[in-house]
Enzyme design. Structure first.
Site, PDB file in Angstrom:
ATOM      1  N   HIS A  43     -20.714 -12.023  -6.255  1.00  0.00           N
ATOM      2  CA  HIS A  43     -20.565 -10.950  -5.604  1.00  0.00           C
ATOM      3  C   HIS A  43     -21.501 -11.060  -4.214  1.00  0.00           C
ATOM      4  O   HIS A  43     -22.315 -10.123  -3.782  1.00  0.00           O
ATOM      5  CB  HIS A  43     -21.156  -9.580  -6.318  1.00  0.00           C
ATOM      6  CG  HIS A  43     -20.422  -8.445  -5.844  1.00  0.00           C
ATOM      7  ND1 HIS A  43     -20.445  -7.416  -6.449  1.00  0.00           N
ATOM      8  CD2 HIS A  43     -19.923  -8.057  -4.584  1.00  0.00           C
ATOM      9  CE1 HIS A  43     -20.022  -6.146  -5.934  1.00  0.00           C
ATOM     10  NE2 HIS A  43     -19.581  -6.704  -4.765  1.00  0.00           N
ATOM     11  N   ASP A  52       0.909  -1.160   0.062  1.00  0.00           N
ATOM     12  CA  ASP A  52      -0.059   0.002  -0.021  1.00  0.00           C
ATOM     13  C   ASP A  52       0.808   1.368  -0.029  1.00  0.00           C
ATOM     14  O   ASP A  52       1.685   1.450   1.031  1.00  0.00           O
ATOM     15  CB  ASP A  52      -0.884  -0.111   1.181  1.00  0.00           C
ATOM     16  CG  ASP A  52      -1.893   0.897   1.201  1.00  0.00           C
ATOM     17  OD1 ASP A  52      -1.602   2.173   0.725  1.00  0.00           O
ATOM     18  OD2 ASP A  52      -3.103   0.904   1.438  1.00  0.00           O
ATOM     19  N   ARG A  82     -12.907  -4.988  -6.914  1.00  0.00           N
ATOM     20  CA  ARG A  82     -13.713  -4.807  -8.246  1.00  0.00           C
ATOM     21  C   ARG A  82     -13.029  -5.597  -9.378  1.00  0.00           C
ATOM     22  O   ARG A  82     -11.843  -5.649  -9.227  1.00  0.00           O
ATOM     23  CB  ARG A  82     -13.660  -3.168  -8.699  1.00  0.00           C
ATOM     24  CG  ARG A  82     -14.345  -2.358  -7.533  1.00  0.00           C
ATOM     25  CD  ARG A  82     -15.909  -2.662  -7.906  1.00  0.00           C
ATOM     26  NE  ARG A  82     -16.863  -1.596  -6.848  1.00  0.00           N
ATOM     27  CZ  ARG A  82     -17.231  -1.990  -5.588  1.00  0.00           C
ATOM     28  NH1 ARG A  82     -16.636  -3.095  -5.162  1.00  0.00           N
ATOM     29  NH2 ARG A  82     -17.870  -1.129  -4.950  1.00  0.00           N
ATOM     30  N   GLU A  88     -15.373  -8.606 -14.499  1.00  0.00           N
ATOM     31  CA  GLU A  88     -15.740  -7.293 -15.545  1.00  0.00           C
ATOM     32  C   GLU A  88     -15.843  -8.290 -16.526  1.00  0.00           C
ATOM     33  O   GLU A  88     -14.928  -8.494 -17.416  1.00  0.00           O
ATOM     34  CB  GLU A  88     -14.380  -6.772 -15.508  1.00  0.00           C
ATOM     35  CG  GLU A  88     -14.587  -5.397 -16.265  1.00  0.00           C
ATOM     36  CD  GLU A  88     -15.436  -4.232 -15.783  1.00  0.00           C
ATOM     37  OE1 GLU A  88     -15.919  -3.532 -16.507  1.00  0.00           O
ATOM     38  OE2 GLU A  88     -15.731  -4.338 -14.630  1.00  0.00           O
TER      39      GLU A  88
END
Length: 340
Positions: A298, A190, A251, A277
């Protein structure tokens, strides 16, 4: 001595799809909101009708959920008294616009509550894939006989497994917490977490390429932003250890899905995908039938009885705001880029 007269209760409205309102806000939660505010009877899933504009004209607080339309300049002009938004789900990017921040509207989100089941799902998948439970169950069902367990490969199991966490978001941090009791080594990438903070989290901070090269499992928790689209690239996927696992609950577009498909079909890597996606892959997409990939619809986020956690969080935030205490889970404009 007479008791002080209480002030008027704030005027509130629900802004989400009616189905979401029925699912997330059960009768007890609705009663709790009604005890705190004067809640308009209609659930707003549009802000354009005359009836919706009449509600907005008096609304001071919006309790929002999935399906809430964007709160843009036009909507805010119709809601001159609006001072706060309490969201009953995670991300507010879909409906809280720059116009809200510009006007100084206070915003709260149940993202911390929604992080709990996502982190639980992630922990379960880390442990199950480390033990190769799905593969073993499939082979056992086919053979109807137990294999020679003394010849189990050394790559099977969770003892000293290396888990890489991509992004110390709310969910990423929760996963780190849940991993503490387990005998695994945790790496973190991160760019906003320095070594001192990583040490406080009990992880080792590493560059992105090293995270993918060293980890037996990589769990993706980064938000989807223009700069993170396709962040998990073909090169990174190609550098993963043979048989390693990629878990994505963030995502779908964060991952180069074509590259992942190639690697999974070749049997180089395994994957657990709660997001793709597009959100539902075409029916003929090869990932559906790939034996090295588990795709779930999901479902890692709040569902079923977990919706009550979202509702309880929202009700407590409304109570704090109505009493002048301020939100416990405020969303700041400058922190949006850090929220998955």
């Amino acid at each position: 001595m007479t008791e002080p007269t209480p002030g008027p209760r704030p005027r509130a409205a629900l802004a989400m799809s009616p189905d979401v309102a029925s699912a997330v806000l059960d009768p007890e939660s609705r009663a709790a909101l009604d005890a705190l505010c004067d809640v308009a009877p209609a659930v707003l899933d549009t802000f354009t009708t005359p009836a919706a504009r009449a509600v907005l004209a008096d609304t001071e607080l919006l309790v929002t959920g999935w399906g809430c339309p964007p709160l843009d300049h036009d909507v805010l002009r119709a809601a001159p008294r609006l001072r706060a938004v309490v969201h009953t789900a995670g991300s507010v990017r879909g409906h809280v616009t720059d116009a809200c921040w510009d006007r100084g509207i206070e915003v709260s989100s149940a993202a911390a509550a929604n992080a709990v089941p996502v982190a639980e799902y992630t922990l379960a998948m880390i442990l199950l894939t480390g033990k190769r439970v799905l593969e073993s169950a499939r082979e056992y069902r086919a053979a109807r006989a137990r294999a020679d367990w003394l010849h189990t490969p050394r790559t099977v199991g969770n003892h000293r497994r290396t888990v890489g966490i991509l992004s110390a978001s709310l969910i990423g941090r929760r996963v780190i917490d849940l991993l503490r009791p387990h005998d695994v080594d945790v790496l973190l990438h991160d760019p906003y977490v320095d070594e001192a903070e990583a040490a406080r989290l009990g992880v080792r901070s590493v560059p992105l390429a090293e995270l993918f090269r060293l980890s037996d499992t990589v769990s993706v928790h980064t938000p989807l932003l223009p700069e993170t689209r396709g962040l998990v690239s073909r090169d990174l996927i190609g550098s993963m250890k043979p048989g390693s696992v990629l878990i994505n609950t963030a995502r779908g577009a964060v991952v180069d899905q074509d590259a992942l498909t190639d690697a999974a079909l070749a049997g180089r890597v395994r994957a657990v995908l709660d997001v793709t996606e597009p959100e539902v892959l075409p029916r003929d997409h090869p990932l559906w039938d790939c034996e090295h990939v588990l795709i779930t619809p999901h479902l890692a986020g709040s569902q079923g009885n977990e919706w009550r956690r979202l509702a309880d969080t929202a009700v407590l935030e409304v109570a704090r705001w109505a009493s002048g205490e301020g939100f416990q889970h405020p969303v700041r404009r400058e922190r949006l880029a850090f929220l998955a």
